[in-house]
Design a protein around this motif. Structure first.
Motif, PDB file in Angstrom:
ATOM      1  N   GLY A  65       0.824  -1.213   0.000  1.00 42.09           N
ATOM      2  CA  GLY A  65       0.000   0.000   0.000  1.00 42.09           C
ATOM      3  C   GLY A  65       0.851   1.253   0.000  1.00 42.09           C
ATOM      4  N   GLY A  66       0.196   2.387   0.187  1.00 40.23           N
ATOM      5  CA  GLY A  66       0.910   3.661   0.199  1.00 40.23           C
ATOM      6  C   GLY A  66       1.104   4.237  -1.183  1.00 40.23           C
ATOM      7  N   ARG A  67       1.876   5.315  -1.243  1.00 43.13           N
ATOM      8  CA  ARG A  67       2.092   5.996  -2.522  1.00 43.13           C
ATOM      9  C   ARG A  67       3.055   5.246  -3.438  1.00 43.13           C
ATOM     10  N   LYS A  68       3.984   4.500  -2.834  1.00 42.33           N
ATOM     11  CA  LYS A  68       4.973   3.784  -3.646  1.00 42.33           C
ATOM     12  C   LYS A  68       5.016   2.306  -3.247  1.00 42.33           C
ATOM     13  N   PRO A  69       3.998   1.536  -3.629  1.00 40.26           N
ATOM     14  CA  PRO A  69       4.012   0.110  -3.288  1.00 40.26           C
ATOM     15  C   PRO A  69       5.128  -0.616  -4.031  1.00 40.26           C
ATOM     16  N   THR A  70       5.693  -1.608  -3.383  1.00 41.55           N
ATOM     17  CA  THR A  70       6.744  -2.406  -4.026  1.00 41.55           C
ATOM     18  C   THR A  70       6.214  -3.748  -4.522  1.00 41.55           C
ATOM     19  N   ALA A  71       4.952  -4.044  -4.204  1.00 50.09           N
ATOM     20  CA  ALA A  71       4.297  -5.257  -4.703  1.00 50.09           C
ATOM     21  C   ALA A  71       2.892  -4.884  -5.148  1.00 50.09           C
ATOM     22  N   ILE A  72       2.536  -5.220  -6.382  1.00 48.54           N
ATOM     23  CA  ILE A  72       1.204  -4.879  -6.902  1.00 48.54           C
ATOM     24  C   ILE A  72       0.539  -6.130  -7.474  1.00 48.54           C
ATOM     25  N   ARG A  73      -0.782  -6.187  -7.304  1.00 45.05           N
ATOM     26  CA  ARG A  73      -1.540  -7.320  -7.845  1.00 45.05           C
ATOM     27  C   ARG A  73      -1.802  -7.087  -9.332  1.00 45.05           C
ATOM     28  N   VAL A  74      -1.426  -8.066 -10.150  1.00 37.85           N
ATOM     29  CA  VAL A  74      -1.641  -7.957 -11.595  1.00 37.85           C
ATOM     30  C   VAL A  74      -2.729  -8.903 -12.086  1.00 37.85           C
ATOM     31  N   VAL A  75      -3.067  -9.918 -11.265  1.00 36.58           N
ATOM     32  CA  VAL A  75      -4.152 -10.846 -11.590  1.00 36.58           C
ATOM     33  C   VAL A  75      -4.944 -11.099 -10.312  1.00 36.58           C
ATOM     34  N   GLN A  76      -6.269 -11.032 -10.401  1.00 35.84           N
ATOM     35  CA  GLN A  76      -7.129 -11.338  -9.258  1.00 35.84           C
ATOM     36  C   GLN A  76      -7.901 -12.616  -9.551  1.00 35.84           C
ATOM     37  N   GLY A  77      -7.771 -13.592  -8.642  1.00 34.62           N
ATOM     38  CA  GLY A  77      -8.484 -14.849  -8.813  1.00 34.62           C
ATOM     39  C   GLY A  77      -9.972 -14.677  -8.599  1.00 34.62           C
TER      40      GLY A  77
END
Length: 205
Positions: A65-77
């Motif tokens: 979370g936050g302004r600069k996330p280092t992990a992002i979801r690219v696919v949602q099951g």
């Protein structure tokens, strides 16, 4: 159909093939080469490098979370709507997490590299949530600058200690093999941000 005797050209070709086979000795081997004699003295081959053992310890900062996330979801099951099922099953996250010497934020702890890869929620059972973790640890400090270690593992995120196999490496860690012990140092339930403790033991050349 004309016979060999009545066709002078075919008879000539057959005679030529017999002459060529006789001149070459008629010998043919597949996949083998005859050794050649050399007048030069061969140099002795270099002895292989000795295998080394390296122990590394650092922290990985995974921010969702936050302004600069280092992990992002690219696919949602898709939602399973089954009793006891994990609502995150099938989710895929891409990460570029900083690695630091200490557990504090990157502004106060020295940056030593990044963990670049992805993790997939691969467990349907919410009581035993596990990720498929595949990542490259890319080092940016000291003699390991530019070298990498590759991890391919099952990460049971609620276990106190997880053992992750190290399956390869580059640079200073060429032909690496070993393991990493992963612990959750801290976890924020509101933001899902985590600081992970990594204790890595590898053999390499």
């Amino acid at each position: 159909m004309a016979s060999f005797q009545s066709n002078p050209f075919l008879l000539f070709l057959l005679s030529l093939m017999v002459v060529v086979a006789s001149a070459s000795g008629g010998e043919f081997t597949l996949g083998k080469e005859k050794p050649t004699r050399s007048t030069k003295k061969e140099k002795p081959t270099r002895s292989p490098k000795k295998e080394k053992s390296t122990h590394l310890h650092f922290y990985m900062h995974d921010s969702n979370g936050g302004r600069k996330p280092t992990a992002i979801r690219v696919v949602q099951g898709p939602p399973l709507n089954l009793p006891g099922s994990n609502s995150n099953f099938g989710d895929v996250f891409v990460m570029d997490d900083p690695l630091t010497e200490g557990p504090k934020s990157t502004s106060t702890s020295k940056l030593v590299g990044r963990a670049q890869g992805l993790h997939v929620f691969a467990s349907r059972d919410s009581a035993d949530t596990a990720l498929l973790l595949t990542t490259n640890l890319v080092f940016t400090e000291g003699k390991y600058n530019g070298s990498t270690l590759s991890i391919l593992a099952r990460d049971a995120i609620f276990a106190p200690v997880r053992e992750l196999p190290v399956v390869g490496g580059t640079g200073e860690f060429r032909l690496a093999r070993g393991y990493a012990l992963l612990k959750t140092h801290s976890f924020n339930t509101n933001s899902s941000n985590a600081v992970l403790d990594l204790d890595v033991h590898v053999m390499h050349y």
